[in-house]
Design a protein around this motif. Structure first.
Motif, PDB file in Angstrom:
ATOM      1  N   PHE A 109      16.420   1.628  -6.864  1.00  0.00           N
ATOM      2  CA  PHE A 109      15.045   1.192  -7.118  1.00  0.00           C
ATOM      3  C   PHE A 109      14.548   0.370  -5.936  1.00  0.00           C
ATOM      4  O   PHE A 109      15.163  -0.625  -5.548  1.00  0.00           O
ATOM      5  N   ILE A 110      13.410   0.787  -5.363  1.00  0.00           N
ATOM      6  CA  ILE A 110      12.868   0.135  -4.168  1.00  0.00           C
ATOM      7  C   ILE A 110      11.445  -0.356  -4.460  1.00  0.00           C
ATOM      8  O   ILE A 110      10.473   0.416  -4.365  1.00  0.00           O
ATOM      9  N   PRO A 111      11.271  -1.618  -4.827  1.00  0.00           N
ATOM     10  CA  PRO A 111       9.927  -2.149  -5.036  1.00  0.00           C
ATOM     11  C   PRO A 111       9.257  -2.441  -3.703  1.00  0.00           C
ATOM     12  O   PRO A 111       9.892  -2.948  -2.772  1.00  0.00           O
ATOM     13  N   VAL A 112       7.987  -2.113  -3.601  1.00  0.00           N
ATOM     14  CA  VAL A 112       7.217  -2.390  -2.387  1.00  0.00           C
ATOM     15  C   VAL A 112       6.231  -3.503  -2.720  1.00  0.00           C
ATOM     16  O   VAL A 112       5.255  -3.277  -3.430  1.00  0.00           O
ATOM     17  N   VAL A 113       6.500  -4.705  -2.229  1.00  0.00           N
ATOM     18  CA  VAL A 113       5.681  -5.866  -2.591  1.00  0.00           C
ATOM     19  C   VAL A 113       4.803  -6.355  -1.441  1.00  0.00           C
ATOM     20  O   VAL A 113       3.993  -7.269  -1.620  1.00  0.00           O
ATOM     21  N   ASP A 114       4.933  -5.756  -0.268  1.00  0.00           N
ATOM     22  CA  ASP A 114       4.123  -6.151   0.887  1.00  0.00           C
ATOM     23  C   ASP A 114       3.034  -5.130   1.149  1.00  0.00           C
ATOM     24  O   ASP A 114       3.160  -3.944   0.805  1.00  0.00           O
ATOM     25  N   PHE A 115       1.954  -5.568   1.778  1.00  0.00           N
ATOM     26  CA  PHE A 115       0.883  -4.668   2.180  1.00  0.00           C
ATOM     27  C   PHE A 115       1.237  -4.008   3.514  1.00  0.00           C
ATOM     28  O   PHE A 115       1.890  -4.613   4.362  1.00  0.00           O
ATOM     29  N   TYR A 116       0.786  -2.770   3.680  1.00  0.00           N
ATOM     30  CA  TYR A 116       1.026  -2.010   4.894  1.00  0.00           C
ATOM     31  C   TYR A 116      -0.309  -1.627   5.542  1.00  0.00           C
ATOM     32  O   TYR A 116      -1.318  -1.460   4.849  1.00  0.00           O
ATOM     33  N   GLU A 117      -0.305  -1.456   6.854  1.00  0.00           N
ATOM     34  CA  GLU A 117      -1.428  -0.805   7.514  1.00  0.00           C
ATOM     35  C   GLU A 117      -1.492   0.627   7.005  1.00  0.00           C
ATOM     36  O   GLU A 117      -0.460   1.208   6.615  1.00  0.00           O
ATOM     37  N   LEU A 118      -2.685   1.229   7.006  1.00  0.00           N
ATOM     38  CA  LEU A 118      -2.871   2.535   6.387  1.00  0.00           C
ATOM     39  C   LEU A 118      -1.890   3.586   6.914  1.00  0.00           C
ATOM     40  O   LEU A 118      -1.237   4.279   6.136  1.00  0.00           O
ATOM     41  N   ASN A 119      -1.781   3.705   8.234  1.00  0.00           N
ATOM     42  CA  ASN A 119      -0.885   4.717   8.796  1.00  0.00           C
ATOM     43  C   ASN A 119       0.568   4.468   8.400  1.00  0.00           C
ATOM     44  O   ASN A 119       1.316   5.411   8.120  1.00  0.00           O
ATOM     45  N   ASP A 120       0.957   3.206   8.383  1.00  0.00           N
ATOM     46  CA  ASP A 120       2.335   2.869   7.998  1.00  0.00           C
ATOM     47  C   ASP A 120       2.574   3.162   6.524  1.00  0.00           C
ATOM     48  O   ASP A 120       3.668   3.585   6.133  1.00  0.00           O
ATOM     49  N   TYR A 121       1.545   2.936   5.711  1.00  0.00           N
ATOM     50  CA  TYR A 121       1.683   3.206   4.278  1.00  0.00           C
ATOM     51  C   TYR A 121       1.812   4.706   4.029  1.00  0.00           C
ATOM     52  O   TYR A 121       2.652   5.152   3.226  1.00  0.00           O
TER      53      TYR A 121
END
Length: 211
Positions: A109-121
């Motif tokens: 299970f990998i929670p994503v709790v940080d915001f990313y730049e659009l391309n990185d997301y």
């Protein structure tokens, strides 16, 4: 940007409006489809040693994470990873989702709790082969469109405006109820012709100047 036709009847019912459909507008951020080259991501080969599943788009209860987790729990011993975006929403709910995800799937299970730049997301989403959105109202439209534009298999709740919206556009999406006791191979399988059909359908919708 015009709102989805499928939400308009509900809007009229809630607010008692009787306006012409042309007055219905959805306020949304800029359309990423007009500024992102998805071909860059489509040409990259996935790591075949891991089968990654995207679940939901945010830390809101409307994602119905717990229900989706239960639908996938019979696959917890398989070589999968569950990527779960939780970067915005309710912090208490987010912690409960992380706790449940860790209990059922452990290190998978990998929670994503940080915001990313659009391309990185988008690059992050491109590492997933399947997107499962249990949202019980219109939500995650950006994530859903991106996943389809990346050639991924997408599951949506059948009784939502999103499911009806994409079906109406001619995009093939799968129903959440079909998960049930689905096996790993079936969960991830999507024919190449169907993937190409979805890609071509969205390309015409988003890049045709008259659309």
């Amino acid at each position: 940007q015009r709102g989805a036709d499928e939400d308009y009847p509900a809007l009229k019912k809630v607010f008692g409006m009787d306006y012409d459909r042309s007055h219905y507008t959805a306020v949304m951020h800029g359309d990423p489809h007009r500024c992102i080259d998805y071909g860059v991501f489509l040409r990259k080969k996935l790591d075949s040693s891991r089968l990654r599943i995207l679940v939901g788009n945010s830390a809101t209860k409307e994602n119905c994470h717990f229900e989706v987790f239960e639908l996938l729990s019979h696959l917890s011993d398989e070589e999968i990873e569950i990527l779960c975006p939780l970067s915005y929403g309710n912090s208490e709910y987010r912690e409960s989702v992380i706790t449940r995800g860790n209990t059922l799937f452990g290190r998978k299970f990998i929670p994503v709790v940080d915001f990313y730049e659009l391309n990185d997301y988008i690059k992050l989403l491109s590492t997933c082969s399947v997107g499962i959105f249990g949202n019980n109202r219109q939500q995650a439209m950006g994530n859903i469109s991106i996943m389809i534009s990346l050639g991924k298999k997408v599951y949506l709740r059948e009784d939502t405006s999103m499911f009806l919206h994409f079906k109406k556009l001619g995009v093939f999406v799968h129903g959440l109820a079909t998960l049930g006791r689905i096996d790993l191979a079936e969960l991830f399988f999507q024919t190449f012709s169907l993937t190409c059909f979805n890609l071509n359908t969205l390309a015409e919708l988003f890049f045709n100047p008259s659309a």
